[in-house]
Design a protein around this motif. Structure first.
Motif, short mmCIF file in Angstrom:
data_model
loop_
_atom_site.label_atom_id
_atom_site.label_comp_id
_atom_site.label_asym_id
_atom_site.label_seq_id
_atom_site.Cartn_x
_atom_site.Cartn_y
_atom_site.Cartn_z
N GLU A 50 4.85 13.62 0.29
CA GLU A 50 4.10 12.36 0.35
C GLU A 50 4.40 11.44 -0.08
N ALA A 51 5.07 10.91 -1.37
CA ALA A 51 5.73 9.53 -1.81
C ALA A 51 7.32 9.42 -1.64
N LYS A 52 8.11 10.48 -0.75
CA LYS A 52 9.70 9.99 0.11
C LYS A 52 8.89 9.44 1.17
N THR A 53 8.38 10.44 1.81
CA THR A 53 7.35 10.12 3.27
C THR A 53 6.95 8.34 3.03
N GLN A 54 6.61 7.73 2.26
CA GLN A 54 5.73 6.64 2.33
C GLN A 54 7.07 5.63 2.06
N LEU A 55 7.70 6.48 0.98
CA LEU A 55 9.07 5.10 -0.01
C LEU A 55 9.74 4.92 1.82
N ALA B 53 0.57 -0.91 -0.18
CA ALA B 53 -0.19 -0.42 -0.13
C ALA B 53 1.46 1.43 0.26
N ARG B 54 2.40 1.22 0.87
CA ARG B 54 2.69 2.55 0.91
C ARG B 54 3.55 2.84 -0.62
N ILE B 55 3.91 1.99 -1.10
CA ILE B 55 4.65 1.71 -2.59
C ILE B 55 2.93 2.09 -3.26
N TYR B 56 2.31 1.42 -3.19
CA TYR B 56 1.55 2.15 -4.31
C TYR B 56 0.94 3.74 -4.70
N ILE B 57 0.53 3.96 -3.28
CA ILE B 57 0.29 5.64 -2.31
C ILE B 57 1.86 6.36 -3.45
N ALA B 58 3.09 5.93 -3.02
CA ALA B 58 3.57 6.32 -3.51
C ALA B 58 4.48 6.65 -5.03
N GLN B 59 3.94 5.60 -5.69
CA GLN B 59 3.99 5.47 -7.36
C GLN B 59 2.75 6.40 -7.62
N PHE B 60 1.12 6.90 -6.69
CA PHE B 60 0.45 7.36 -7.33
C PHE B 60 0.68 8.79 -7.64
N ASN B 61 1.75 9.10 -6.26
CA ASN B 61 1.26 10.50 -6.16
C ASN B 61 2.95 10.74 -7.19
N ILE B 62 4.00 10.02 -7.19
CA ILE B 62 5.58 10.39 -7.90
C ILE B 62 4.32 10.57 -9.89
N PHE B 63 3.97 9.64 -10.19
CA PHE B 63 2.44 9.73 -11.53
C PHE B 63 1.90 11.33 -12.03
N SER B 64 1.23 11.40 -10.44
CA SER B 64 0.28 12.37 -10.06
C SER B 64 1.46 13.47 -9.98
N MET B 65 2.91 13.48 -9.68
CA MET B 65 3.51 15.79 -9.68
C MET B 65 3.97 15.29 -10.76
N ARG B 66 4.01 14.47 -11.66
CA ARG B 66 4.75 14.15 -13.31
C ARG B 66 3.87 15.60 -14.49
#
Length: 364
Positions: free
Chosen positions: A200-205, A176-189
């Motif tokens: 948020e992505a860095k915190t979860q990772l 779940a943490r990885i999926y949250i991070a990936q979603f934030n990274i994708f949205s950030m772009r």
């Protein structure tokens, strides 16, 4: 009449127990064909709903072990829908989950369900009825994944956060943490590097990396975190370049941004070029990265030296136990030692500030 009814009920109970015991024994000995034959035969004449539900459950279990996943799952669905007052709800749902999990691992999806909505309802029912079962955390993860497949990202992120809060130590919480991070990274772009999403992505990772030592996604998480660090370092470095441009010349601000890159992101490529520029701008700058590298080398050399001293093999005279002198015998140690203490003959140098040293100096 009452006596006759009581005898009838007793004989029925004995018969039901006999049938169930026979089926359970065949299940234990993996005689699945015989279980199905006995279950089908019993269902032809059985009228008691509770006993029908028990026999159907046994049949579903046998079919599952034979690899007939669809048929087994359909029987269990019928039990949940039509015999919900006669079954052990948690036991049936757990077997359903086990079967759907087997199909998921084979094909990447549980195609027993006609739609994602039906699948989500099933997993939600399992969690509600058996929140502490072995399948609950996985079920919640599946819900989030199904929501993402349906492009309902807001609901999916909410599910993942709930999973982390409810089952914080589970492997699924890591996913779940990885999926949250990936979603934030994708949205950030997509929105020009939103800093909140990056944080948020860095915190979860980071939380993921700190918690899991052997997770399948550990290496990927480290790579993603390093990538985000590189992005942040490059952005900060670009701010320094902006203030080094003659049009916006502010050398003091540029130095602060360059120093931030070096201190906050020392393992990035941007830190290396930032330090090179700092050395040109500030003659008093000593080089944070170079200093750390030199310090690391010194520490590594010291560690190696200590390990060599600690793990040095015993001298030949110390290996031969027949020549060792016993310093303390157990019977003379007032219970302190259970085995003899032997002199290894290593001629150790006396420690400083000890009686040995003081005596030697007094003798001189």
């Amino acid at each position: 009449m009452k006596h006759f009814l009581l005898l009838t009920l007793m004989s029925y109970s004995v018969l039901a127990l006999t049938v169930n015991k026979k089926i359970e024994e065949n299940l234990a000995f993996e005689k699945y064909d015989q279980v199905i034959i006995d279950a089908n035969q019993a269902l032809l004449t059985e009228t008691n709903r509770k006993q029908i539900a028990s026999i159907m459950y046994y049949k579903a279990k046998a079919l599952y072990h034979q690899g007939e996943l669809e048929d087994a799952f359909e029987i269990l669905k019928e039990l949940v829908e039509d015999y919900n007052f006669e079954i052990d709800y948690e036991k049936v749902l757990n077997l359903q989950f086990e079967i759907s999990n087997a199909r998921y691992e084979k094909s990447g999806s549980s195609n027993f369900f006609g739609s994602s909505e039906e699948a989500i309802e099933f997993y939600e029912a399992l969690i509600a009825q058996a929140p502490y079962s072995k399948g609950a955390s996985t079920s919640m993860l599946r819900i989030g994944m199904l929501q993402q497949d349906d492009n309902d990202d807001i609901a999916a992120m909410s599910t993942y956060h709930k999973l982390i809060a409810t089952y914080p130590k589970s492997d699924e919480a890591g996913y779940a943490r990885i999926y949250i991070a990936q979603f934030n990274i994708f949205s950030m772009r997509g929105i020009h590097g939103n800093l909140e999403l990056m944080r948020e992505a860095k915190t979860q990772l980071r939380l993921f990396i700190n918690q899991y030592n052997k997770h399948p996604l550990l290496s990927e998480a480290k790579d993603q975190l390093a990538s985000l660090e590189e992005v942040e370092a490059e952005r900060t470095y670009n701010l320094a370049l902006f203030y080094l441009d003659p049009v916006h010349s502010r050398p003091a601000a540029a130095k602060r941004y360059l120093y931030k890159v070096v201190v906050d992101y020392p393992d990035t490529e941007a830190a290396v070029v930032a330090e090179a520029k700092l050395e040109k701008l500030d003659k008093s700058y000593k080089g944070e990265i170079k200093t750390r590298q030199i310090s690391k080398k010194k520490n590594d050399d010291l560690q190696k030296k200590l390990e060599q001293q600690i793990f040095t093999p015993l001298a030949p005279q110390a290996r031969d136990r027949s020549t060792r002198r016993i310093i303390v015998r157990p019977e003379d140690s007032k219970g302190k030692f259970l085995v003899p203490v032997e002199d290894l003959g290593l001629d150790l140098v006396p420690l400083e500030n000890t009686d040995t040293v003081n005596k030697e100096e007094g003798e001189k």
